[in-house]
Write an enzyme that holds these catalytic residues in place. Sequence first.
Site, short mmCIF file in Angstrom:
data_model
loop_
_atom_site.label_atom_id
_atom_site.label_comp_id
_atom_site.label_asym_id
_atom_site.label_seq_id
_atom_site.Cartn_x
_atom_site.Cartn_y
_atom_site.Cartn_z
N GLY A 31 -18.14 6.06 -1.28
CA GLY A 31 -16.95 5.75 -0.50
C GLY A 31 -16.47 4.31 -0.56
N CYS A 83 0.83 -1.21 0.00
CA CYS A 83 0.00 0.00 0.00
C CYS A 83 0.86 1.25 0.00
CB CYS A 83 -0.92 -0.01 1.21
SG CYS A 83 -2.20 -1.27 1.09
N GLY A 102 -7.18 -14.91 -16.24
CA GLY A 102 -6.20 -13.93 -15.83
C GLY A 102 -5.38 -13.42 -16.99
N HIS A 103 -4.38 -12.64 -16.64
CA HIS A 103 -3.53 -12.03 -17.66
C HIS A 103 -2.14 -11.88 -17.08
CE1 HIS A 103 -2.39 -9.52 -21.06
NE2 HIS A 103 -1.85 -8.67 -20.20
N ASP A 135 -12.25 -6.13 0.24
CA ASP A 135 -13.43 -5.35 -0.13
C ASP A 135 -14.68 -6.23 -0.21
OD1 ASP A 135 -12.01 -2.97 -0.31
OD2 ASP A 135 -11.43 -3.35 -2.39
#
Length: 723
Positions: A433, A404, A524-525, A474
């Site tokens: 938010g 982060c 995915g990539h 999240d």
Amino acid sequence: MPAMMNRPDLPATRDIVLVGGGHTHALILRRWGMRPLAGARLTLINPGPTAAYSGMLPGHIAGHYARDQLDIDLVKLARFAGARVILGAANGLDRDAREVHVPSRPPVGFDLCSIDIGITSAMPDLPGFRQHAVPAKPLGPFATAWQHFLSGEGPANVAVIGAGVAGAELSLAMAHALRRAERPFNLTLLERESALTGLNASGRRQLLESLGNAGIHLREHVEITKVAQDHITLANADTIPAEFVTGAAAARPAPWLSECGLATEAGFLRVNPTLQTSDQAIFAVGDCAHLSHAPRPKAGVYAVRQAPVLFDNLRAACTGARMRSYRPQGDYLKLVSLGGKSAIGSRFGLTSSGPLMWRWKDRIDQKFMDKFRTLPAMTPPPLPRDRTSDLAATLGPKPMCGGCGAKVGRAALAAQIGRPERPGRSDVELLPGDDAALLRTGGVRQVLTTDHLRAFVDDPVVMTRIAAIHALGDIWAMGAAPQAATANLILPRLAPPLQERTLREIMEAARDVMTQAGAEIVGGHTSVGAELTIGFSITGLCDSAPITLGGARPGDALILTKPIGTGVIMAAEMSGEAEGGWVATALTHMQQPQTGAARVLAGAHAMTDVTGFGLIGHLTGMCEASGTSAVIDPGQIPYLAGAETLAALGIRSTLFPENRRIAPWITESPRNDLLFDPQTAGGLLAAVSADRADALCAALIDAGYPAARIGHLEAGPPYVTLA
């Protein structure tokens, strides 16, 4: 001389794996940091973040050295060497696949491997030993067990099995410590043959005299039949009282060494003069190796002198250079501690004893440990001669933190990725938010989020677990059940075999985390870039109304499910200022999934995960969305071990200054500043009814989460203040 940093722009082409953090490998890491080999990726596998130095163990047992003075910090050392660290105990090696097996993770591939895992003095064939005794090796668990026993009260009955030099030295140290603790004791040293055969006649006589003066009972030519909880039984039916029993007689290799298809001698790996085993790609050093060309007793002096030869030969195997031969010395200085600050020194048939010998031994031991306590400063590559005037200032005095700490600050993010205009469609709901969007398909509510991290840990498995749990935050915070995920990977430049190994490790770890969370990886990539970056896009399903930031109410209590401090600890790790144990603890917390915590907090009024904006930043977001203010008590907040110490030293993560601007009215202090520390894979922060808060905290703790009630919400403007 200063150490040079590795060149990240050069691809790795060979994997060198060091199994075990013994003395030889510790010295290899130090040398590697001073002189890295371009194209070689070095990996260390060890059960823990430190390795104990055997030479100072008797001094620690006697009370002359603190516990941490024995430890070589392998995490710091590996950072200095530019090596990956894998914390786990190897338990197998597949020669054909060129893989080392470590529990609870994918195998670790290698092109070259070196094994330095030491020995154990366990006696598994002696009835009761496994249940009631503590082997003197490995050193770390033994030292911990001894300190626990020493802290007790009342008479102490102790027995040491094995009256060689090591057993006698250990007995004298224990007797000295018990006298210092003013505990009456009965200490017996047991030997099935003759005692102290490893010394010359003069040394043996002086050591026997020291044992007698210390009140140690030596019993030779005895056979032990059983170890019980409070005594030892001999073959002649005699019993010896003993609540603490240790074994210093055996020198046993790890059982898996005999199972990997390499030539062995009594279970020890046979090596030739170049320290190679019967497989030329696999080396072995230290006590786990048997020098087939020049057999020697197990002694640390040989391991230390093997280091320069192994260092050169690992490089030679990668470069095609000529290998060196290791020729062990015929005799060496034996220094035996006598409990107090006195020792016996013996070499070439000559023996001397007294305080001078102890000071000599202490000087030798401290000189060895100083090699790892003070590492040369890393010198970054020089900047180009032709550069802009503000380039150096923009780079700053230290490297950018990973995780982060490498992200954009809250203010800049809100300005550019604030709440967008509604797309005019009823199936997409953008929640104020929240980091995830709510999609409606028929009667189904689906949460969508994405997140990624720059690698701040060189072990791709650990980094993948952290990145996956970070991205899942999240989903958990909104009360959703993880459903499906796609992986988005940027791999550093690697030779094709190393690329395949790294990708396999990442995907196996990712599938494991997602499967445990209830999600499936559906695609995915991948691409190649300057550094490893791991990200996931994830969907989740809401069976009931999602938990958002905007549902908190005045009077709610605030619960946090994980300690804070990952930002400052990982910033300190990058600069070599964090203790390895602190780093290992932080990584463990970052790898803890929040599935169980989310289930316990399913009835929360509002919830968020604490990540890059820090505790204050994410709590402020909740207050803004809910129209409340918050009061938190820094004294109730859980902090990671070492976080406050590092904060007091002025260490801060890259994103800290931006986070600090969120609440400038909060007084600066090391503890308060941690409230703004950016977190990676942090805990859940939940607003719950005050009357349920204590029960929810208890349920979280029962589920294995170090949760705490840290404050409450009030009516008022969206500010956070401290209690």
